[in-house]
Design an enzyme around this catalytic site. Structure first.
Site, PDB file in Angstrom:
ATOM      1  CB  SER A  71      -0.814   0.041   1.196  1.00 50.31           C
ATOM      2  OG  SER A  71      -1.786   1.082   1.066  1.00 50.31           O
TER       3      SER A  71
ATOM      4  CE  LYS B 129      -4.897  -0.529   0.790  1.00 43.95           C
ATOM      5  NZ  LYS B 129      -5.349  -0.495   1.507  1.00 43.95           N
TER       6      LYS B 129
ATOM      7  CE  LYS C 110      -4.071   3.568   2.209  1.00 42.38           C
ATOM      8  NZ  LYS C 110      -5.097   3.034   3.539  1.00 42.38           N
TER       9      LYS C 110
ATOM     10  CG  ASP D 203      -8.239   2.709   0.939  1.00 45.00           C
ATOM     11  OD1 ASP D 203      -8.917   2.823   1.492  1.00 45.00           O
ATOM     12  OD2 ASP D 203      -7.528   2.276   1.722  1.00 45.00           O
TER      13      ASP D 203
ATOM     14  CD  GLU E  11      -9.185  -0.330   0.699  1.00 45.05           C
ATOM     15  OE1 GLU E  11      -8.949  -1.147   1.783  1.00 45.05           O
ATOM     16  OE2 GLU E  11      -8.777  -1.148  -0.367  1.00 45.05           O
TER      17      GLU E  11
ATOM     18  CG  ASP F 242     -10.615  -1.420   4.534  1.00 47.39           C
ATOM     19  OD1 ASP F 242     -11.234  -1.758   6.411  1.00 47.39           O
ATOM     20  OD2 ASP F 242      -9.991  -0.620   4.944  1.00 47.39           O
TER      21      ASP F 242
ATOM     22  CE  LYS G 127      -7.360  -1.918   5.969  1.00 43.15           C
ATOM     23  NZ  LYS G 127      -7.811  -0.585   6.230  1.00 43.15           N
TER      24      LYS G 127
ATOM     25  N   GLY H 250      -4.180  -4.656   5.912  1.00 44.33           N
ATOM     26  CA  GLY H 250      -3.361  -4.202   7.593  1.00 44.33           C
ATOM     27  C   GLY H 250      -3.668  -3.027   7.745  1.00 44.33           C
TER      28      GLY H 250
END
Length: 674
Positions: A136, A162, A164, A189, A216, A241, A265, A293
């Site tokens: 990530s 991934k 952000k 995400d 996400e 999530d 998670k 995570g």
């Protein structure tokens, strides 16, 4: 099984690379490690990976510590259970606090599988021997820096990345990454950063052209309808999530069609038992899952790895190698990835050794159910104050067995002939402790050393003092903010051996002066402002134990109906307070007298200036005439214990002050790490 002892270790580790999400940036993490010991002496470990701040969830490290020590420990300890799922039932009446529960559940699962000699993955029903891992990446300052990070992770062998995203940082950087890496398995995400209005849904539909594996959590956790509308509009799968905390949330997601992928998670869902149940429920509904995570340390990472071995985890999970985030982890060996693949451990329990020595070196505070104070112990300071005597305080001292040791705070410790008692001959520092973390410790240690040099004392061994301070904080059994006072004296006259100690206690309640300000009088110090240069033997600028004058001026202030003092020089300049630095505002200019005017170099002032600079204000260190005090828009007294206190009255004249800016300064200073 019966857990007879529970220990908590709040540990802080720096990240090898800062991480920016849609809500905040972090350069290090503090998590709480949980160790269960049963009646046979076997142990199991879990990790409370709650964030330090309440941005991802309402929980943070402080609430987790409180719930763990006040509620979960009493529920779990000395209670009989046969399977880890029964431990979850012990706290069924406690609402929320999933991260805290997850740490305790993880310790129970590790203990149970250790006692049976089976790997945690096998205990959970896992069948994979290796797990595909992804990474990530946070929001970077520039697209070029983001591209460099992606390239570095691909070079390290990771095949899934991934990114952000947030409003203002979404389509453009993703398009550039896709252009540079056309075959990359990639998703984005948002951590709930977007609103679910029609315009936003249309904007997010632009991601369909970037061949993402999923989007996400674009909307707020409770917006199942908004996510369903987005999923109906776009081809890219929506992954939930933060929305899915309980199994009922997952059922709502399925019923409304709010997404096609689930991020499981362990921490968010309250532990391995619930996470496994979510895996089973999603699998039965045909929804693929992957393991997300929270930048866990090795203990939590190992639990995620074990969970990821279950059959329905069909997308690379956040179980990358420890070295992606930490230079050294709390387990041995660290989790490692080769070509983006992580082997599932085959040893019993989590399958790794816990590095207790490293934990102790990075410990912020500790709880031990075996060391809880008796409810009948009403001694002043019982479990609220800590004292460590520093035996190896300075260079050139005698050889000692241990550098410092804990001492009874209520027992005599100081020789009556010590020069600190008879002459005030020594130096000290006082620093604040917030949420178990010392504030500006390095700045205080450096000033401590400078003060010692000015008094011709032997150079303090700063590594020893630093370790003693951390030991005192770790031993401080109190949830309140505190202060540490560390002192080095010249010792007994004629002996030539310095004496040192570290004392920690709960801080006083400064709510009233912080909110209402204080009344201050100006008093002449009796020196010119250049006295430090003309007469260095007067030790202006050293933090010595000779505080008789400072106490005297506070008594004079009280006689004049005030609470504090601003010293002025005999030639008409503003200096400092008896235990504070003066900061003034003139419009958009913030000014503090220079430290070469015989003023103690303020560690709190440096942090305040850092905040003001970030807010775009001018900051200056320059001489201030006494008559300028009356024309200042705001005046603050800054110190380690009180943070920023506004001057509400000066020499009998009432003053207004900027309450909002004052509160912002206080928040910054109270929570500062440097």
């Amino acid at each position: 099984m019966r857990v007879t002892r529970i220990e908590l270790f709040q540990v802080s580790l720096p990240l090898v690379h800062g991480f920016q999400t849609s809500s905040h940036r972090k350069t290090g993490l503090e998590h709480i490690l949980v160790r269960f010991t049963d009646d046979t002496g076997a142990t199991g470990w879990g990790e409370i990976a709650s964030p330090s701040d309440p941005y991802f969830t309402a929980e943070n490290t402080e609430t987790a510590w409180s719930i763990a020590t006040s509620y979960l420990v009493p529920l779990v300890i000395d209670t009989e259970w046969q399977h880890p799922s029964e431990v979850d039932a012990l706290w069924r009446k406690i609402r929320g606090h999933e991260f805290t529960k997850a740490g305790f559940a993880g310790a129970a699962w590790d203990l149970w599988s250790m006692s049976r000699g089976v790997p945690l993955a096998e205990a959970l029903g896992g069948t994979r021997t290796e797990v595909a891992a992804g990474v990530s990446l946070g929001i970077e300052p520039t697209i070029d820096e983001l591209l460099a990070q992606v390239a570095a992770q691909l070079d390290a062998g990771y095949g899934r990345v991934k990114l952000k995203i947030a409003p203002g940082w979404d389509l453009a950087p993703v398009r550039e990454v896709r252009r540079a890496f056309p075959d990359l398995l990639m998703h984005v995400d948002a951590n709930g950063a977007y609103s679910s209005d029609d315009d936003t849904i249309e904007r997010l539909a632009g991601f369909d052209a970037e061949a993402l594996s999923m989007i996400e959590q674009p909307f707020a956790p409770g917006d199942f309808v908004g996510h369903a509308r987005l999923q109906e509009r776009i081809e890219t799968p929506v992954c939930l999530d933060e929305s899915v905390v309980r199994l009922d949330d997952l059922r709502t997601m399925i019923a409304l069609g709010s997404g096609r992928v689930l991020n499981i998670k362990v921490s968010r869902m309250g532990g391995l038992t619930v996470a496994k149940a979510a895996h089973d429920l999603a699998g039965g509904a045909g929804i693929p899952v992957w393991c997300g995570g929270m930048h866990e340390f090795g203990i939590g990472r190992a639990a995620n790895l074990a969970l990821s071995s279950l059959e329905h985890f069909s997308y690379p999970s956040d179980v990358s190698g420890s070295d992606k985030y930490y230079a050294r982890d709390v387990i041995v060996p660290a989790v490692t990835a080769r070509d983006g693949i992580v082997k599932v451990p085959t040893g019993p329990g989590i399958g790794f050794e816990v590095d207790l020595a490293w934990i102790e070196q990075n410990l912020e505070r500790r709880f031990d159910s075996d060391e809880r104070a008796s409810p009948n112990d009403t001694r002043a300071g019982a479990s609220a104050a800590v004292l460590f005597m520093v035996d190896d305080a300075a260079e050139g001292g005698p050889v000692v067995g241990t550098p410092f040791h804990r001492a009874d705070v209520d027992a005599p410790q100081l020789d009556v002939r010590d020069l600190s008692a008879t002459r005030g001959d020594g130096v000290f520092e006082t620093l604040g402790v917030h949420r178990g973390r010392p504030q500006a410790i390095e700045d205080h240690l450096q000033r401590f050393a400078r003060s010692a040099a000015m008094l011709d004392l032997p150079a303090p061994k700063l590594d020893v003092w630093r370790d003693a301070i951390h030991a005192a904080i770790a031993a401080h059994d109190s949830p309140a903010d505190g202060f540490v006072k560390f002192v080095m004296t010249r010792g007994v006259e004629g002996a030539g051996v310095p004496v040192g100690w570290v004392y920690l206690a709960d801080a006083a309640d400064f709510t009233v002066p912080r909110e209402q300000g204080v009344a201050v009088v100006t008093l002449d110090r009796g020196y010119r402002r250049d006295v430090a240069r003309t007469s260095p033997w007067l030790l202006q600028g050293a933090k010595s134990l000779s505080y008789a004058v400072n106490k005297s001026v506070l008594r004079e202030a009280a006689r004049r109906g005030a609470a504090d003092v601003i010293f002025t020089s005999s030639d008409g300049f503003v200096l400092e307070g008896p235990s504070s630095t003066v900061l003034l505002r003139f419009g958009d200019r913030f000014v503090s007298p220079p430290s070469d005017d015989g003023i103690l170099a303020g560690t709190t002032l440096a942090s305040a200036i850092e905040l003001l600079a970030e807010l775009g204000h001018e900051t200056h260190r320059e001489p201030v005439r006494v008559e300028q005090l009356a024309s200042a828009d705001d005046i603050w007294l800054l110190s380690s214990t009180r943070s920023a206190v506004a001057v509400a009255e000066l020499d009998g004249v009432q003053r207004t002050f900027d309450a909002e800016l004052t509160a912002r300064l206080q928040t910054h200073l109270i929570s500062r790490e440097h």
